[in-house]
Design a protein around this motif. Structure first.
Motif, PDB file in Angstrom:
ATOM      1  N   GLY A   5       5.868 -12.122   1.320  1.00  0.00           N
ATOM      2  CA  GLY A   5       5.259 -12.221   0.296  1.00  0.00           C
ATOM      3  C   GLY A   5       3.653 -11.574   0.137  1.00  0.00           C
ATOM      4  O   GLY A   5       2.771 -11.914  -0.849  1.00  0.00           O
ATOM      5  N   LYS A   6       3.324 -10.984   1.148  1.00  0.00           N
ATOM      6  CA  LYS A   6       1.794 -10.703   1.539  1.00  0.00           C
ATOM      7  C   LYS A   6       1.621  -9.314   0.706  1.00  0.00           C
ATOM      8  O   LYS A   6       2.568  -8.496   0.584  1.00  0.00           O
ATOM      9  N   PRO A   7       0.554  -8.908   0.413  1.00  0.00           N
ATOM     10  CA  PRO A   7       0.154  -7.679  -0.239  1.00  0.00           C
ATOM     11  C   PRO A   7       0.425  -6.296   0.574  1.00  0.00           C
ATOM     12  O   PRO A   7       0.120  -6.413   1.797  1.00  0.00           O
ATOM     13  N   LEU A   8       0.714  -5.302   0.010  1.00  0.00           N
ATOM     14  CA  LEU A   8       0.956  -3.942   0.631  1.00  0.00           C
ATOM     15  C   LEU A   8       0.190  -2.877   0.370  1.00  0.00           C
ATOM     16  O   LEU A   8       0.201  -2.356  -0.920  1.00  0.00           O
ATOM     17  N   VAL A   9      -0.310  -2.147   1.313  1.00  0.00           N
ATOM     18  CA  VAL A   9      -1.159  -1.033   1.242  1.00  0.00           C
ATOM     19  C   VAL A   9      -0.192   0.046   1.730  1.00  0.00           C
ATOM     20  O   VAL A   9      -0.220  -0.008   2.937  1.00  0.00           O
ATOM     21  N   THR A  10      -0.128   0.968   1.219  1.00  0.00           N
ATOM     22  CA  THR A  10       0.593   2.462   1.719  1.00  0.00           C
ATOM     23  C   THR A  10      -0.610   3.284   1.796  1.00  0.00           C
ATOM     24  O   THR A  10      -1.183   3.715   0.666  1.00  0.00           O
ATOM     25  N   HIS A  11      -0.536   4.026   2.747  1.00  0.00           N
ATOM     26  CA  HIS A  11      -1.688   4.950   3.231  1.00  0.00           C
ATOM     27  C   HIS A  11      -0.973   6.323   3.539  1.00  0.00           C
ATOM     28  O   HIS A  11      -0.003   6.726   4.190  1.00  0.00           O
ATOM     29  N   ILE A  12      -1.279   7.172   2.569  1.00  0.00           N
ATOM     30  CA  ILE A  12      -0.731   8.554   2.491  1.00  0.00           C
ATOM     31  C   ILE A  12      -1.554   9.682   3.130  1.00  0.00           C
ATOM     32  O   ILE A  12      -2.703   9.813   2.703  1.00  0.00           O
ATOM     33  N   HIS A  13      -1.054  10.393   4.240  1.00  0.00           N
ATOM     34  CA  HIS A  13      -1.822  11.187   5.100  1.00  0.00           C
ATOM     35  C   HIS A  13      -1.182  12.614   4.716  1.00  0.00           C
ATOM     36  O   HIS A  13      -2.096  13.556   4.779  1.00  0.00           O
ATOM     37  N   ALA A  14       0.113  12.659   4.397  1.00  0.00           N
ATOM     38  CA  ALA A  14       0.590  14.030   3.947  1.00  0.00           C
ATOM     39  C   ALA A  14       1.743  13.796   3.069  1.00  0.00           C
ATOM     40  O   ALA A  14       2.603  12.984   3.445  1.00  0.00           O
ATOM     41  N   THR A  15       2.002  14.291   1.864  1.00  0.00           N
ATOM     42  CA  THR A  15       3.052  14.305   1.104  1.00  0.00           C
ATOM     43  C   THR A  15       4.156  15.388   1.385  1.00  0.00           C
ATOM     44  O   THR A  15       3.876  16.299   1.869  1.00  0.00           O
ATOM     45  N   GLU A  16       5.158  15.043   0.718  1.00  0.00           N
ATOM     46  CA  GLU A  16       6.306  16.078   0.897  1.00  0.00           C
ATOM     47  C   GLU A  16       6.080  17.365   0.185  1.00  0.00           C
ATOM     48  O   GLU A  16       6.440  18.498   0.483  1.00  0.00           O
ATOM     49  N   HIS A  17       5.149  17.316  -0.702  1.00  0.00           N
ATOM     50  CA  HIS A  17       4.727  18.488  -1.671  1.00  0.00           C
ATOM     51  C   HIS A  17       3.984  19.046  -0.686  1.00  0.00           C
ATOM     52  O   HIS A  17       4.060  20.469  -0.572  1.00  0.00           O
ATOM     53  N   ASP A  18       3.077  18.632   0.210  1.00  0.00           N
ATOM     54  CA  ASP A  18       2.128  19.202   1.188  1.00  0.00           C
ATOM     55  C   ASP A  18       3.202  20.095   2.103  1.00  0.00           C
ATOM     56  O   ASP A  18       2.891  21.352   2.431  1.00  0.00           O
ATOM     57  N   ARG A  19       3.970  19.219   2.846  1.00  0.00           N
ATOM     58  CA  ARG A  19       4.659  20.030   3.904  1.00  0.00           C
ATOM     59  C   ARG A  19       5.454  21.001   3.730  1.00  0.00           C
ATOM     60  O   ARG A  19       5.789  21.980   4.335  1.00  0.00           O
ATOM     61  N   THR A  20       6.077  20.989   2.333  1.00  0.00           N
ATOM     62  CA  THR A  20       6.885  22.099   1.739  1.00  0.00           C
ATOM     63  C   THR A  20       6.188  23.177   0.913  1.00  0.00           C
ATOM     64  O   THR A  20       6.594  24.197   0.572  1.00  0.00           O
ATOM     65  N   ALA A  21       4.625  23.021   1.147  1.00  0.00           N
ATOM     66  CA  ALA A  21       3.917  24.223   0.288  1.00  0.00           C
ATOM     67  C   ALA A  21       4.580  24.086  -1.243  1.00  0.00           C
ATOM     68  O   ALA A  21       4.179  25.184  -1.813  1.00  0.00           O
ATOM     69  N   GLY A  22       4.857  23.006  -1.762  1.00  0.00           N
ATOM     70  CA  GLY A  22       5.430  22.989  -3.142  1.00  0.00           C
ATOM     71  C   GLY A  22       6.759  23.796  -3.365  1.00  0.00           C
ATOM     72  O   GLY A  22       7.139  24.221  -4.429  1.00  0.00           O
TER      73      GLY A  22
END
Length: 407
Positions: A145-162
């Motif tokens: 029940g504790k709050p969640l922070v998700t930290h994004i360092h690289a997205t699938e959009h980045d990895r595949t260059a779109g």
């Protein structure tokens, strides 16, 4: 207020294949130095310890503790090697479909183990880094029940260059953002991708730029020292040789510059699924004898490469942040960076170019090599600029986020 943070990661130096592990360690250490208690969870038992962080291994329930600083002495096998075959941001490379399924299975297993860890650990907030850990973070939130922070360092959009995303990975990322109480993005550039490609509300995302840790200078290897003494120039690419990092654009610019100068060597350090094609392409372009491929490097060897170079080039197609230009400037080597990067938001003393403009990229390479006074100014001012960038500032943004979620 001091926080007890349950942090989920996928890799940790020196068992890392790139920037994700470096960023996780930098943030966790900075939080610890600011007086917060960080329990850093990894999915598997590896030989690593850290004096500032409590390390827990999800496949070793007995390692769960709020006070123990784990010290293990097992075989020195890099965590990103072996059956999972991951790059630094967790993308699957050179794998069969069965290995991809193995990775997804491991991510799900991590989530199940995270639920048990959350039940055994006292903490105030959950902090999960990148898609590989999002199911774990969601499970820990569900259990506690504790709050969640998700930290994004690289997205699938980045990895595949779109160009053709992995839908399973994209779905996990989107679920992580939607289940999170707040999202930290590594740059404003990445924040815009989350808004545009994942339909995440602007108000839910806060940019938190990476920091950098200064390392002592290294002596140049003899072969590079001799090359430099003869007045020759070195232009460096250092990164994963994948579509995201734009090594093919770098190589095309190298070809253009080679027509104008015969005194330049190009070093393309790193590894990735494009490496063999790049080696063949350099030969086809007629510059095979002027491009070196030393493979994956880390630690002191990385610093030696920076110091040997007259210019470092970040040619990424989509770079969420990009620590390597900061590392280069710490070593007083000027940089030319893609405008399609988060690091371009924090460095003003740099040459900048759109990744697709290889003619202009080559021209700016030539400017740095032809006019040493310009390169020296960029290097000196950039060095001073980078020394003001640190993980403590990143940690402060994390704590501000924790404050909003727990008050």
């Amino acid at each position: 207020m001091s926080y007890d943070v349950l942090m989920f990661g996928w890799e940790f130096p020196p068992h890392n294949s790139g920037g994700l592990g470096v960023a996780c360690r930098g943030i966790a250490r900075a939080l610890s130095h600011a007086g917060h208690n960080v329990t850093f969870v990894l999915p598997e038992h590896i030989p690593v310890s850290d004096p500032d962080i409590s390390l827990v291994f999800a496949d070793k329930p007995s390692s769960v503790s709020n006070t123990i600083h784990t010290q293990h002495l097992l075989s020195d096998t890099a965590y990103a090697d072996g059956k999972r075959r991951l790059n630094s941001e967790g993308a699957v490379v050179d794998t069969s479909s069965s290995e991809t399924l193995t990775l997804m299975s491991a991510v799900r297993d991590y989530g199940r183990q995270a639920e048990k860890i959350a039940q055994l650990t006292d903490f105030d907030v959950i902090h999960a880094h990148d898609w590989l850990t999002y199911p774990a973070g969601i499970a820990a939130k569900r259990a506690s029940g504790k709050p969640l922070v998700t930290h994004i360092h690289a997205t699938e959009h980045d990895r595949t260059a779109g160009q053709g995303r992995n839908e399973a990975v994209y779905d996990i990322e989107k679920s992580g953002f939607e289940h999170a109480d707040h999202v930290l993005s590594v740059s404003r550039y990445t924040k815009s991708i989350l808004e545009d490609k994942y339909n995440i509300s602007e108000d839910k995302i806060t940019p938190a730029h990476n920091g950098i840790t200064e390392t002592p200078p290294e002596d140049l290897p003899p072969v590079l020292r001799r090359w430099k003494r003869r007045g020759n120039k070195i232009v460096l690419f250092l990164g994963r040789q994948t579509i995201q990092k734009g090594p093919d654009h770098f190589l095309r610019a190298a070809k253009i510059l080679s027509r104008k100068r015969e005194d330049v060597m190009f070093i393309m350090a790193g590894s990735g699924d494009m490496q063999e094609d790049l080696i063949e392409r350099s030969a086809e372009l007629g510059i095979g004898d002027r491009v070196l491929f030393p493979g994956f490097v880390r630690g002191a060897k990385t610093n030696r490469l920076y110091q040997s170079a007259d210019l470092y080039v970040l040619s990424s197609v989509s770079e969420p942040f990009g620590i390597t230009p900061l590392e280069s400037l710490l070593n007083k080597t000027p940089v030319l960076i893609s405008k399609q990067s988060g690091v371009s938001e924090v460095i003003s003393n740099a040459l900048k170019v759109d990744f697709w403009e290889t003619d202009r990229m080559a021209a700016k390479m030539n400017t740095a090599l032809r006019f040493p006074s310009v390169a020296n100014i960029l290097a000196e001012k950039g060095h001073k600029e980078v020394k003001e960038i640190n993980w403590s500032d990143t940690a402060k943004i994390c704590v501000d986020c924790y404050n909003k979620l727990t008050r």
